[in-house]
Design an enzyme around this catalytic site. Structure first.
Site, PDB file in Angstrom:
ATOM      1  N   ASP A 185      43.752  55.676  25.604  1.00 25.61           N
ATOM      2  CA  ASP A 185      45.130  55.197  25.447  1.00 25.61           C
ATOM      3  C   ASP A 185      45.445  55.238  23.952  1.00 25.61           C
ATOM      4  O   ASP A 185      44.756  54.591  23.155  1.00 25.61           O
ATOM      5  CB  ASP A 185      45.281  53.764  25.974  1.00 25.61           C
ATOM      6  CG  ASP A 185      46.739  53.314  26.024  1.00 25.61           C
ATOM      7  OD1 ASP A 185      47.457  53.491  25.020  1.00 25.61           O
ATOM      8  OD2 ASP A 185      47.175  52.784  27.061  1.00 25.61           O
ATOM      9  N   ALA A 245      50.298  57.120  39.165  1.00 27.85           N
ATOM     10  CA  ALA A 245      51.286  56.747  38.144  1.00 27.85           C
ATOM     11  C   ALA A 245      52.625  57.406  38.470  1.00 27.85           C
ATOM     12  O   ALA A 245      53.436  56.846  39.214  1.00 27.85           O
ATOM     13  CB  ALA A 245      50.780  57.137  36.762  1.00 27.85           C
ATOM     14  N   ARG A 246      52.857  58.571  37.937  1.00 27.77           N
ATOM     15  CA  ARG A 246      54.050  59.364  38.221  1.00 27.77           C
ATOM     16  C   ARG A 246      53.631  60.831  38.331  1.00 27.77           C
ATOM     17  O   ARG A 246      52.782  61.307  37.570  1.00 27.77           O
ATOM     18  CB  ARG A 246      55.104  59.199  37.119  1.00 27.77           C
ATOM     19  CG  ARG A 246      55.830  57.863  37.139  1.00 27.77           C
ATOM     20  CD  ARG A 246      56.718  57.708  38.371  1.00 27.77           C
ATOM     21  NE  ARG A 246      57.473  56.455  38.376  1.00 27.77           N
ATOM     22  CZ  ARG A 246      57.078  55.341  38.972  1.00 27.77           C
ATOM     23  NH1 ARG A 246      55.889  55.317  39.589  1.00 27.77           N
ATOM     24  NH2 ARG A 246      57.828  54.259  38.938  1.00 27.77           N
ATOM     25  N   ASP A 269      48.894  60.078  45.103  1.00 32.02           N
ATOM     26  CA  ASP A 269      49.852  59.206  45.786  1.00 32.02           C
ATOM     27  C   ASP A 269      51.263  59.471  45.287  1.00 32.02           C
ATOM     28  O   ASP A 269      52.222  59.026  45.898  1.00 32.02           O
ATOM     29  CB  ASP A 269      49.487  57.735  45.568  1.00 32.02           C
ATOM     30  CG  ASP A 269      50.368  56.799  46.388  1.00 32.02           C
ATOM     31  OD1 ASP A 269      50.415  56.974  47.623  1.00 32.02           O
ATOM     32  OD2 ASP A 269      51.019  55.920  45.806  1.00 32.02           O
ATOM     33  N   GLU A 274      58.993  64.710  44.302  1.00 30.25           N
ATOM     34  CA  GLU A 274      58.608  63.766  45.351  1.00 30.25           C
ATOM     35  C   GLU A 274      59.788  63.547  46.285  1.00 30.25           C
ATOM     36  O   GLU A 274      60.829  63.067  45.830  1.00 30.25           O
ATOM     37  CB  GLU A 274      58.177  62.438  44.720  1.00 30.25           C
ATOM     38  CG  GLU A 274      57.491  61.501  45.680  1.00 30.25           C
ATOM     39  CD  GLU A 274      56.907  60.293  44.978  1.00 30.25           C
ATOM     40  OE1 GLU A 274      55.724  60.356  44.578  1.00 30.25           O
ATOM     41  OE2 GLU A 274      57.645  59.301  44.813  1.00 30.25           O
ATOM     42  N   HIS A 293      53.253  57.893  48.376  1.00 30.35           N
ATOM     43  CA  HIS A 293      53.677  56.827  47.466  1.00 30.35           C
ATOM     44  C   HIS A 293      53.466  55.450  48.109  1.00 30.35           C
ATOM     45  O   HIS A 293      54.362  54.607  48.140  1.00 30.35           O
ATOM     46  CB  HIS A 293      55.134  57.003  47.049  1.00 30.35           C
ATOM     47  CG  HIS A 293      55.435  56.447  45.692  1.00 30.35           C
ATOM     48  ND1 HIS A 293      56.263  57.053  44.794  1.00 30.35           N
ATOM     49  CD2 HIS A 293      55.015  55.305  45.079  1.00 30.35           C
ATOM     50  CE1 HIS A 293      56.351  56.333  43.682  1.00 30.35           C
ATOM     51  NE2 HIS A 293      55.602  55.258  43.837  1.00 30.35           N
ATOM     52  N   LEU A 294      52.253  55.243  48.583  1.00 32.26           N
ATOM     53  CA  LEU A 294      51.899  53.999  49.270  1.00 32.26           C
ATOM     54  C   LEU A 294      51.221  52.975  48.375  1.00 32.26           C
ATOM     55  O   LEU A 294      51.106  51.810  48.759  1.00 32.26           O
ATOM     56  CB  LEU A 294      50.947  54.299  50.444  1.00 32.26           C
ATOM     57  CG  LEU A 294      51.519  54.968  51.684  1.00 32.26           C
ATOM     58  CD1 LEU A 294      50.389  55.254  52.670  1.00 32.26           C
ATOM     59  CD2 LEU A 294      52.572  54.090  52.334  1.00 32.26           C
TER      60      LEU A 294
END
Length: 335
Positions: A185, A245-246, A269, A274, A293-294
C-alpha cells in the site's frame, strides 16, 4: 433526554426495509423523527422538497441522489448525512464539505462480509477446491488417490493489496491461520504495517512472492488497471488472484489471456464491465471462479449497516462526535 432530530431517508426506497428492518428502525426512531414511508429518491419527485426542507439529518444509502448546491439549498437545516453503505463518493459534492455538513459512512461495517468472503476464498483456493469440484463432477468419483502434492494452507503466502477497511479486516481474519501474509500500500509505512503484524512490500515483490494475491485497493485513477499483463506475469505458477474491490483494478483481457495458459487461477466477485457480456471468456475458463458481486453486505447483513447508522444517530443526538466520520481530504485516495 437526547435531542430528537428531524431525519429523512434518501436512498432507493425498496432498500429501506432491508437495511432498516422493524427492530433496527425502532432503534433509529428512538433518536430521530423519521418516516419510512417518506423516501427521497429523486430531488424532483413528489414531496422531496417538503421532506428536505425540514431535514436535519439525511439517512442515505445506495441510490441516494447527488447532494449538490441545489439539493443542499433545499435542505437549509441539514447538519449531518449518515450513510448506510460504503463509499460516499457517488453522491457527495464539494458543496457538502464547504457547508460543514458532517458525513458518516458504514464502510467499516460493510467491510466485514467482504473480508469474510475473502477469507473463505483464500482457504478454499489453498486447497484448490474449485478445480477438484469440477474433476469430481466430470469423473463421478474421487479424482485422485493418496496424497495431493502442491495444495494446502500451511505457510501459504498471501499478498494483500491495499490497507483499506477490507484489507485490514482480511489481515485480522487471517491472523489465526498458519499463513505468511504480506501487504502492499503506497500510503502505509513500515511502522504502520508492523502494527498490523505484516511486512510491507512493493507491489512487484508482493506479486512475485505470493501464492494468493487478494485485491482491496480503492478505485482511483492511480489504481485503474493496476493489475495488468506485466503484473500478472510476475505471479508464480499456480498462483491465485482474488478481486473483491472493483473490476477496473484488473485488466480483464490480460487476465483472460493469462488464465488461458492455465498458469494462474482467479476468483472474481467484481468485474469490468459489471455484469460481464455474455460472450466473456471468463465464464468458460475452468480456472476462473465468478460470483455476482456477493461479497459485500447482502441479505441479513444489510441490517448491520442500519445498526451502524443507529449508533451514529445516537452519538449525534447526544452531541457527541461521529465514530465513522468521513474525512473528505483523503477521499481522492480512498474508496
Amino acid at each position: 433526554m437526547p435531542e430528537r432530530l428531524q431525519a429523512v431517508f434518501a436512498m432507493t426506497a425498496r432498500n429501506v426495509p432491508h437495511v432498516f428492518p422493524p427492530e433496527v428502525l425502532a432503534r433509529l426512531r428512538a433518536f430521530v423523527e423519521i418516516d419510512p414511508a417518506v423516501v427521497v429518491e429523486d430531488l424532483a419527485g413528489p414531496g422531496a422538497r417538503e421532506a428536505l426542507a425540514r431535514a436535519e439529518v439525511l439517512v442515505t444509502g445506495w441510490g441516494c441522489p447527488t447532494l449538490d448546491a441545489a439539493a443542499l439549498d433545499a435542505a437549509p437545516a441539514l447538519r449531518a448525512v449518515l450513510h448506510a453503505a460504503g463509499s460516499v463518493k457517488g453522491f457527495t459534492t464539494p458543496e457538502v464539505w464547504k457547508r460543514g455538513i458532517l458525513v458518516s459512512s458504514a464502510a467499516a461495517a460493510n467491510a466485514l462480509p467482504v473480508a469474510e468472503y475473502t477469507l473463505a476464498m483464500i482457504l478454499l483456493a489453498g486447497k484448490d477446491v474449485f478445480a477438484f469440484r469440477d474433476l469430481m463432477r466430470a469423473r463421478r468419483g474421487h479424482p485422485y488417490g493418496g496424497v495431493v502434492p502442491g495444495i494446502g494452507n500451511f505457510r501459504r503466502r498471501v499478498g494483500v493489496v491495499g490497507a483499506s477497511h477490507v484489507g485490514r479486516r482480511v489481515i485480522e481474519l487471517l491472523r489465526p491461520h498458519d499463513l505468511a501474509v504480506g501487504l502492499t500500500d503506497p500510503y502505509v509505512d513500515s511502522a504502520a504495517a508492523a502494527r498490523l503484524g505484516v511486512p510491507l512490500l512493493p507491489l512487484d515483490e508482493l506479486l512475485r512472492t505470493s501464492d494468493i494475491v487478494t485485491v482491496h485497493a480503492p478505485e482511483t485513477p492511480r489504481t485503474h488497471r493496476m493489475v495488468g499483463a506485466r503484473e500478472l506475469a510476475l505471479m508464480p505458477d499456480g498462483a491465485v488472484l482474488i478481486n473483491t474491490a472493483r473490476g477496473s483494478l484488473v485488466d480483464h483481457d490480460a487476465l483472460a489471456a493469462e488464465l488461458r495458459t492455465g498458469r494462474l487461477a482467479a476468483v472474481l466477485d467484481v468485474t469490468d464491465p459489471e455484469p460481464l457480456p455474455a460472450d466473456s471468456p471468463l465464464f468458460d475458463l475452468p480456472n476462473a471462479f465468478l460470483t455476482p458481486h456477493l461479497a459485500g453486505s447482502q441479505g441479513n447483513e444489510l441490517a448491520r449497516l442500519g445498526l451502524t447508522v443507529v449508533a451514529e444517530a445516537e452519538r449525534l443526538a447526544a452531541g457527541e462526535g461521529l465514530r465513522y466520520g468521513v474525512d473528505h481530504t483523503v477521499l481522492e485516495r480512498t474508496a
